[in-house]
Design a protein around this motif. Sequence first.
Motif, PDB file in Angstrom:
ATOM      1  N   LYS A 129       0.838  -1.202   0.000  1.00 55.20           N
ATOM      2  CA  LYS A 129       0.000   0.000   0.000  1.00 55.20           C
ATOM      3  C   LYS A 129       0.872   1.252   0.000  1.00 55.20           C
ATOM      4  CE  LYS A 129      -4.149  -1.874   2.148  1.00 55.20           C
ATOM      5  NZ  LYS A 129      -5.135  -1.740   3.250  1.00 55.20           N
ATOM      6  N   VAL A 130       0.393   2.258  -0.715  1.00 53.61           N
ATOM      7  CA  VAL A 130       1.103   3.528  -0.815  1.00 53.61           C
ATOM      8  C   VAL A 130       0.196   4.649  -0.324  1.00 53.61           C
ATOM      9  CG1 VAL A 130       2.597   2.790  -2.699  1.00 53.61           C
ATOM     10  CG2 VAL A 130       0.354   3.783  -3.220  1.00 53.61           C
ATOM     11  N   ASN A 131       0.787   5.771   0.038  1.00 53.58           N
ATOM     12  CA  ASN A 131       0.035   6.904   0.569  1.00 53.58           C
ATOM     13  C   ASN A 131      -0.346   7.910  -0.508  1.00 53.58           C
ATOM     14  OD1 ASN A 131       0.301   5.968   3.300  1.00 53.58           O
ATOM     15  ND2 ASN A 131       2.424   6.691   3.243  1.00 53.58           N
ATOM     16  N   VAL A 144       7.088  11.312  -5.960  1.00 57.13           N
ATOM     17  CA  VAL A 144       6.125  10.404  -5.341  1.00 57.13           C
ATOM     18  C   VAL A 144       6.744   9.696  -4.141  1.00 57.13           C
ATOM     19  CG1 VAL A 144       4.813   8.264  -5.670  1.00 57.13           C
ATOM     20  CG2 VAL A 144       4.755  10.049  -7.431  1.00 57.13           C
ATOM     21  N   LYS A 145       7.977   9.247  -4.285  1.00 58.99           N
ATOM     22  CA  LYS A 145       8.663   8.541  -3.204  1.00 58.99           C
ATOM     23  C   LYS A 145       8.840   9.435  -1.979  1.00 58.99           C
ATOM     24  CE  LYS A 145      12.815   5.799  -2.263  1.00 58.99           C
ATOM     25  NZ  LYS A 145      14.080   5.261  -2.834  1.00 58.99           N
ATOM     26  N   LYS A 146       9.219  10.690  -2.204  1.00 56.79           N
ATOM     27  CA  LYS A 146       9.425  11.621  -1.090  1.00 56.79           C
ATOM     28  C   LYS A 146       8.118  11.942  -0.389  1.00 56.79           C
ATOM     29  CE  LYS A 146      13.566  13.917  -2.917  1.00 56.79           C
ATOM     30  NZ  LYS A 146      14.128  15.204  -3.418  1.00 56.79           N
ATOM     31  N   ILE A 147       7.068  12.162  -1.175  1.00 58.98           N
ATOM     32  CA  ILE A 147       5.763  12.477  -0.586  1.00 58.98           C
ATOM     33  C   ILE A 147       5.237  11.293   0.213  1.00 58.98           C
ATOM     34  CG2 ILE A 147       3.344  12.973  -1.122  1.00 58.98           C
ATOM     35  CD1 ILE A 147       4.342  14.617  -3.516  1.00 58.98           C
ATOM     36  N   ASP A 148       5.392  10.095  -0.337  1.00 59.31           N
ATOM     37  CA  ASP A 148       4.913   8.892   0.353  1.00 59.31           C
ATOM     38  C   ASP A 148       5.599   8.745   1.716  1.00 59.31           C
ATOM     39  OD1 ASP A 148       3.339   6.216  -0.188  1.00 59.31           O
ATOM     40  OD2 ASP A 148       5.234   5.625   0.726  1.00 59.31           O
ATOM     41  N   ALA A 149       6.901   8.956   1.749  1.00 56.84           N
ATOM     42  CA  ALA A 149       7.642   8.856   3.005  1.00 56.84           C
ATOM     43  C   ALA A 149       7.222   9.948   3.984  1.00 56.84           C
ATOM     44  CB  ALA A 149       9.147   8.937   2.729  1.00 56.84           C
ATOM     45  N   LYS A 150       6.985  11.155   3.479  1.00 59.12           N
ATOM     46  CA  LYS A 150       6.589  12.274   4.338  1.00 59.12           C
ATOM     47  C   LYS A 150       5.232  11.994   4.988  1.00 59.12           C
ATOM     48  CE  LYS A 150       7.424  16.535   3.131  1.00 59.12           C
ATOM     49  NZ  LYS A 150       8.063  17.208   4.309  1.00 59.12           N
ATOM     50  N   LEU A 151       4.285  11.454   4.222  1.00 56.75           N
ATOM     51  CA  LEU A 151       2.950  11.183   4.752  1.00 56.75           C
ATOM     52  C   LEU A 151       2.975  10.022   5.740  1.00 56.75           C
ATOM     53  CD1 LEU A 151       0.729  11.676   1.564  1.00 56.75           C
ATOM     54  CD2 LEU A 151       1.483  13.350   3.270  1.00 56.75           C
ATOM     55  N   ALA A 152       3.824   9.037   5.487  1.00 57.51           N
ATOM     56  CA  ALA A 152       3.963   7.915   6.420  1.00 57.51           C
ATOM     57  C   ALA A 152       4.522   8.392   7.762  1.00 57.51           C
ATOM     58  CB  ALA A 152       4.864   6.838   5.820  1.00 57.51           C
ATOM     59  N   ARG A 163      -3.686  11.362   2.763  1.00 57.99           N
ATOM     60  CA  ARG A 163      -3.490  10.614   1.530  1.00 57.99           C
ATOM     61  C   ARG A 163      -3.752  11.513   0.325  1.00 57.99           C
ATOM     62  NH1 ARG A 163      -1.622   8.138   5.103  1.00 57.99           N
ATOM     63  NH2 ARG A 163      -2.120   6.001   5.766  1.00 57.99           N
ATOM     64  N   VAL A 164      -3.137  11.174  -0.807  1.00 60.03           N
ATOM     65  CA  VAL A 164      -3.251  11.980  -2.025  1.00 60.03           C
ATOM     66  C   VAL A 164      -3.656  11.086  -3.198  1.00 60.03           C
ATOM     67  CG1 VAL A 164      -2.060  13.522  -3.623  1.00 60.03           C
ATOM     68  CG2 VAL A 164      -1.492  13.582  -1.175  1.00 60.03           C
ATOM     69  N   LEU A 165      -4.657  11.532  -3.941  1.00 61.09           N
ATOM     70  CA  LEU A 165      -5.127  10.809  -5.124  1.00 61.09           C
ATOM     71  C   LEU A 165      -5.123  11.755  -6.319  1.00 61.09           C
ATOM     72  CD1 LEU A 165      -6.464   8.424  -6.620  1.00 61.09           C
ATOM     73  CD2 LEU A 165      -8.681   9.266  -5.763  1.00 61.09           C
ATOM     74  N   CYS A 166      -4.290  11.443  -7.314  1.00 62.82           N
ATOM     75  CA  CYS A 166      -4.249  12.226  -8.553  1.00 62.82           C
ATOM     76  C   CYS A 166      -4.987  11.426  -9.630  1.00 62.82           C
ATOM     77  CB  CYS A 166      -2.802  12.491  -8.984  1.00 62.82           C
ATOM     78  SG  CYS A 166      -1.807  13.355  -7.746  1.00 62.82           S
ATOM     79  N   GLN A 167      -6.011  11.989 -10.198  1.00 63.86           N
ATOM     80  CA  GLN A 167      -6.893  11.245 -11.079  1.00 63.86           C
ATOM     81  C   GLN A 167      -7.382  12.111 -12.244  1.00 63.86           C
ATOM     82  OE1 GLN A 167     -10.291  10.559  -8.404  1.00 63.86           O
ATOM     83  NE2 GLN A 167     -11.255  12.388  -9.256  1.00 63.86           N
ATOM     84  N   ALA A 176     -13.358   2.825  -3.844  1.00 68.52           N
ATOM     85  CA  ALA A 176     -12.435   1.749  -3.460  1.00 68.52           C
ATOM     86  C   ALA A 176     -11.323   2.242  -2.540  1.00 68.52           C
ATOM     87  CB  ALA A 176     -11.829   1.113  -4.711  1.00 68.52           C
ATOM     88  N   ILE A 177     -11.032   3.532  -2.538  1.00 67.53           N
ATOM     89  CA  ILE A 177      -9.955   4.018  -1.677  1.00 67.53           C
ATOM     90  C   ILE A 177     -10.335   3.990  -0.204  1.00 67.53           C
ATOM     91  CG2 ILE A 177      -9.065   5.497  -3.518  1.00 67.53           C
ATOM     92  CD1 ILE A 177     -10.159   7.893  -1.947  1.00 67.53           C
ATOM     93  N   LYS A 178     -11.649   3.934   0.069  1.00 70.15           N
ATOM     94  CA  LYS A 178     -12.095   3.913   1.472  1.00 70.15           C
ATOM     95  C   LYS A 178     -11.498   2.724   2.215  1.00 70.15           C
ATOM     96  CE  LYS A 178     -16.036   2.194   2.426  1.00 70.15           C
ATOM     97  NZ  LYS A 178     -17.499   1.925   2.515  1.00 70.15           N
ATOM     98  N   ASP A 179     -11.643   1.554   1.638  1.00 69.73           N
ATOM     99  CA  ASP A 179     -11.105   0.353   2.279  1.00 69.73           C
ATOM    100  C   ASP A 179      -9.596   0.232   2.065  1.00 69.73           C
ATOM    101  OD1 ASP A 179     -13.608  -0.443   3.206  1.00 69.73           O
ATOM    102  OD2 ASP A 179     -14.084  -1.466   1.334  1.00 69.73           O
ATOM    103  N   TYR A 180      -9.122   0.677   0.928  1.00 67.57           N
ATOM    104  CA  TYR A 180      -7.685   0.572   0.632  1.00 67.57           C
ATOM    105  C   TYR A 180      -6.871   1.356   1.663  1.00 67.57           C
ATOM    106  CZ  TYR A 180      -3.259   1.072  -1.914  1.00 67.57           C
ATOM    107  OH  TYR A 180      -1.930   1.079  -2.266  1.00 67.57           O
ATOM    108  N   TRP A 181      -7.328   2.565   1.976  1.00 65.90           N
ATOM    109  CA  TRP A 181      -6.597   3.398   2.924  1.00 65.90           C
ATOM    110  C   TRP A 181      -7.144   3.313   4.350  1.00 65.90           C
ATOM    111  CZ3 TRP A 181      -6.354   7.818  -1.164  1.00 65.90           C
ATOM    112  CH2 TRP A 181      -5.142   7.729  -1.878  1.00 65.90           C
ATOM    113  N   GLY A 182      -8.285   2.649   4.556  1.00 65.72           N
ATOM    114  CA  GLY A 182      -8.856   2.556   5.893  1.00 65.72           C
ATOM    115  C   GLY A 182      -9.171   3.917   6.470  1.00 65.72           C
ATOM    116  N   LEU A 183      -9.901   4.737   5.727  1.00 64.95           N
ATOM    117  CA  LEU A 183     -10.171   6.120   6.132  1.00 64.95           C
ATOM    118  C   LEU A 183     -11.001   6.182   7.407  1.00 64.95           C
ATOM    119  CD1 LEU A 183     -10.951   7.610   2.603  1.00 64.95           C
ATOM    120  CD2 LEU A 183      -8.773   7.570   3.838  1.00 64.95           C
TER     121      LEU A 183
END
Length: 278
Positions: A129-131, A144-152, A163-167, A176-183
Amino acid sequence: PTQGPGQPLRTATACRMRSSVAVLAIAGLAGTSAFAPGPGMQLRGSPLAANLCGDSSRCSIRMVAEDGHSGRRETLQGLVAGGLAAVLGASTPAHADLPQGRSVPLGARERGRGPEGVNKPELLPEGDKVNIIDLEKFLSKGQVKKIDAKLAKLEQDTGFKFRVLCQRYPQTPGLAIKDYWGLDDKSIVMIVDRGTSKSGMANILNFNVGAGVDLTLPPVFFTRLRNFFGTAFYVKDNGEDVAIENAIEAIVGCLRNDGFCTDVPQDMKDMRNKKGLF
């Protein structure tokens, strides 16, 4: 009061009307029927356009209003509805026969704001899973790698789940992100979407925010942040990547700050045309 011949006496009537509205508003605040807790607000202005939290015992996700006037109007409608329910002793829930999670009917303007939500779990990334999910490649792999680490690290230190979603709607995981991220109540989802406006003037930022974030970052903060970093003018001058990075930095900084943020920090406003802080 004095009045001329044939002029109706309006003062007493107007006072009675104002008093009635006040009584209804107070009754609405005193009762809970008009604002009965639900699975979270379902607003249609978001590219997700869906309730991201299905269990009201665990969380209540709201969409930050894009139109402050519309939000105030709906609040007044809710107060009056609650007052009527309290005064008339309505036996049925205020949210019966309404869209799930809402306590007042959708207005005509809100009904026409945007498309319905989608649910495409096949668009979720495979593996760990990613943030941050960047379906539109707004960011480089390094960003993306830096942001993911910062959010973790933010979640580890503060408990806030950012969490961030670019779409590009409708190409989005949506619900589907509700369960994926456990909001939950302490979750923030920043949605980046260019939109479908032919003018290219759409704001690229939207937010779904848990109720537990309000004491640190109230709704007005997210409204001001999106109106600073998400505008077409800012994106044109700096690019989507810088807009995303700086919006994230502003939120992370405020969440780590013991203070109460209501606006974008001044030092970030001063960096309007400079490279992102990452």
